[in-house]
Design a protein around this motif. Sequence first.
Motif, short mmCIF file in Angstrom:
data_model
loop_
_atom_site.label_atom_id
_atom_site.label_comp_id
_atom_site.label_asym_id
_atom_site.label_seq_id
_atom_site.Cartn_x
_atom_site.Cartn_y
_atom_site.Cartn_z
N LEU A 22 10.92 -4.01 0.29
CA LEU A 22 10.63 -2.94 1.26
C LEU A 22 10.45 -3.52 2.66
CD1 LEU A 22 10.15 0.00 1.93
CD2 LEU A 22 7.78 -0.27 1.15
N ALA A 23 9.74 -4.64 2.74
CA ALA A 23 9.52 -5.28 4.06
C ALA A 23 10.84 -5.64 4.71
CB ALA A 23 8.65 -6.52 3.90
N ALA A 24 11.77 -6.14 3.91
CA ALA A 24 13.07 -6.54 4.47
C ALA A 24 13.83 -5.33 5.00
CB ALA A 24 13.89 -7.26 3.40
N ARG A 25 13.74 -4.21 4.24
CA ARG A 25 14.43 -2.98 4.69
C ARG A 25 13.80 -2.46 5.98
NH1 ARG A 25 13.59 0.18 0.35
NH2 ARG A 25 15.01 -1.19 -0.74
N VAL A 26 12.48 -2.50 6.04
CA VAL A 26 11.79 -2.03 7.25
C VAL A 26 12.11 -2.94 8.44
CG1 VAL A 26 9.50 -1.73 8.31
CG2 VAL A 26 9.92 -0.88 5.98
N LEU A 27 12.16 -4.24 8.17
CA LEU A 27 12.38 -5.20 9.25
C LEU A 27 13.71 -4.98 9.96
CD1 LEU A 27 10.87 -7.61 10.57
CD2 LEU A 27 12.14 -9.13 9.03
N THR A 28 14.74 -4.61 9.20
CA THR A 28 16.04 -4.35 9.85
C THR A 28 15.90 -3.20 10.87
OG1 THR A 28 16.78 -2.81 8.15
CG2 THR A 28 17.40 -5.11 7.84
N GLN A 29 15.07 -2.23 10.54
CA GLN A 29 14.85 -1.12 11.48
C GLN A 29 13.98 -1.54 12.66
OE1 GLN A 29 16.47 1.85 11.21
NE2 GLN A 29 17.49 0.65 9.61
N GLU A 30 13.01 -2.42 12.39
CA GLU A 30 12.17 -2.93 13.48
C GLU A 30 13.06 -3.55 14.56
OE1 GLU A 30 8.73 -5.30 12.41
OE2 GLU A 30 8.64 -4.40 10.44
N ALA A 75 12.18 5.29 9.97
CA ALA A 75 11.82 5.47 8.57
C ALA A 75 12.92 4.91 7.67
CB ALA A 75 11.60 6.95 8.27
N VAL A 76 12.52 4.39 6.53
CA VAL A 76 13.48 3.94 5.50
C VAL A 76 13.02 4.51 4.17
CG1 VAL A 76 13.98 1.78 6.72
CG2 VAL A 76 12.25 1.81 4.91
N PRO A 77 13.91 4.66 3.20
CA PRO A 77 13.46 5.11 1.89
C PRO A 77 12.71 4.01 1.15
CG PRO A 77 15.81 4.63 1.85
CD PRO A 77 15.37 4.47 3.27
N VAL A 78 11.76 4.42 0.32
CA VAL A 78 11.18 3.50 -0.66
C VAL A 78 11.97 3.74 -1.94
CG1 VAL A 78 9.11 2.82 -1.93
CG2 VAL A 78 8.90 3.71 0.42
N LEU A 79 12.61 2.70 -2.45
CA LEU A 79 13.51 2.85 -3.59
C LEU A 79 12.83 2.45 -4.89
CD1 LEU A 79 16.76 1.42 -1.93
CD2 LEU A 79 16.07 3.82 -2.17
N PRO A 80 13.27 3.04 -6.01
CA PRO A 80 12.69 2.65 -7.30
C PRO A 80 12.83 1.13 -7.49
CG PRO A 80 14.19 4.52 -7.56
CD PRO A 80 14.33 4.04 -6.14
N GLY A 81 11.79 0.51 -7.96
CA GLY A 81 11.84 -0.93 -8.20
C GLY A 81 11.53 -1.77 -6.97
N ARG A 116 0.84 -1.21 0.00
CA ARG A 116 0.00 0.00 0.00
C ARG A 116 0.87 1.26 0.00
NH1 ARG A 116 -3.05 -1.25 5.11
NH2 ARG A 116 -4.10 0.73 4.85
N ALA A 117 2.00 1.22 0.70
CA ALA A 117 2.91 2.38 0.69
C ALA A 117 3.50 2.58 -0.71
CB ALA A 117 4.02 2.18 1.72
N ILE A 118 3.87 1.47 -1.35
CA ILE A 118 4.41 1.56 -2.72
C ILE A 118 3.33 2.09 -3.67
CG2 ILE A 118 5.21 0.17 -4.69
CD1 ILE A 118 6.61 -1.67 -2.56
N ASP A 119 2.13 1.54 -3.59
CA ASP A 119 1.04 1.94 -4.47
C ASP A 119 0.68 3.42 -4.29
OD1 ASP A 119 1.00 -0.63 -5.38
OD2 ASP A 119 -0.80 -1.22 -4.26
N ALA A 120 0.85 3.92 -3.07
CA ALA A 120 0.51 5.32 -2.80
C ALA A 120 1.62 6.26 -3.24
CB ALA A 120 0.24 5.50 -1.31
N GLY A 121 2.75 5.70 -3.69
CA GLY A 121 3.86 6.55 -4.14
C GLY A 121 4.66 7.14 -3.00
N CYS A 122 4.60 6.53 -1.84
CA CYS A 122 5.37 7.05 -0.70
C CYS A 122 6.86 7.00 -0.99
CB CYS A 122 5.10 6.22 0.56
SG CYS A 122 3.41 6.33 1.15
N ARG A 123 7.59 8.00 -0.56
CA ARG A 123 9.06 8.01 -0.70
C ARG A 123 9.73 7.50 0.56
NH1 ARG A 123 10.76 10.71 -5.33
NH2 ARG A 123 8.92 10.84 -6.68
N VAL A 124 8.98 7.46 1.65
CA VAL A 124 9.50 6.84 2.87
C VAL A 124 8.44 5.88 3.41
CG1 VAL A 124 11.10 8.66 3.63
CG2 VAL A 124 8.70 8.75 4.31
N ALA A 125 8.95 4.85 4.06
CA ALA A 125 8.08 3.89 4.76
C ALA A 125 8.75 3.65 6.10
CB ALA A 125 7.96 2.61 3.97
#
Length: 190
Positions: free
Chosen positions: A170-178, A158-164, A128-137
């Motif tokens: 994205l979940a993996a990037r967020v999880l490292t911060q969790e 917060a982590v960046p949402v990267l192109p592609g 949903r964050a990707i679909d909404a065009g968010c630049r951060v998640a």
Amino acid sequence: MKNIVILISGGGSNMAAIARAAQKEAWQEKRGLRIAAVISNQADAPGLALAKNLGLSTDVLSHKSFDSREAFDAALMACIDQHAPALVVLAGFMRILTPGFVQHYAGRLINIHPSLLPAFTGLNTHQRAIDAGCRVAGATVHQVTAELDHGAILAQAAVPVLPGDTAQTLAARVLTQEHLIFPQAVRSFF
Ligand code: GAR
């Protein structure tokens, strides 16, 4: 000694991050904090083996054995309360809790949610964050209240949402911060 009970449903990586921080930082000796039990509602949750390997006591209470949400939550409360917890931690616990359960643990029940709340409550947060065009998640640790994914915010990352990005990358990037903010939030709770 203040007891912490952690509830999981799946991989248990957040539970493990909290347990490793507790070991590394000697929470028991220095802070009087002890992870008393890890409880899963899924008998096959990979996090159960992880918890055992970390030397933690585990328990399984399958929601499938109960006719109603209220009956499951009552049994879960009994299971949790054996440990007289000062804090109950929802670490990837994928069950909606009844108001009675939330009320019973009011002020000592926290959750991690994989979005920057108040955005994207509920499921499929990364897509949903990707679909909404968010630049951060990101992710949020919050107090649990009767309203799903609401309650006072205790920590966010917060982590960046990267192109592609896909939901998985994205979940993996967020999880490292969790894994960083959740142990910190548990420690700061006391
Ligand atoms: C985590 O990303 C957590 O934020 C999320 O489930 C994952 C559990 O991973 N929680 C929710 O979606 C709660 N609604 P883990 O089992 O490896 O800790």
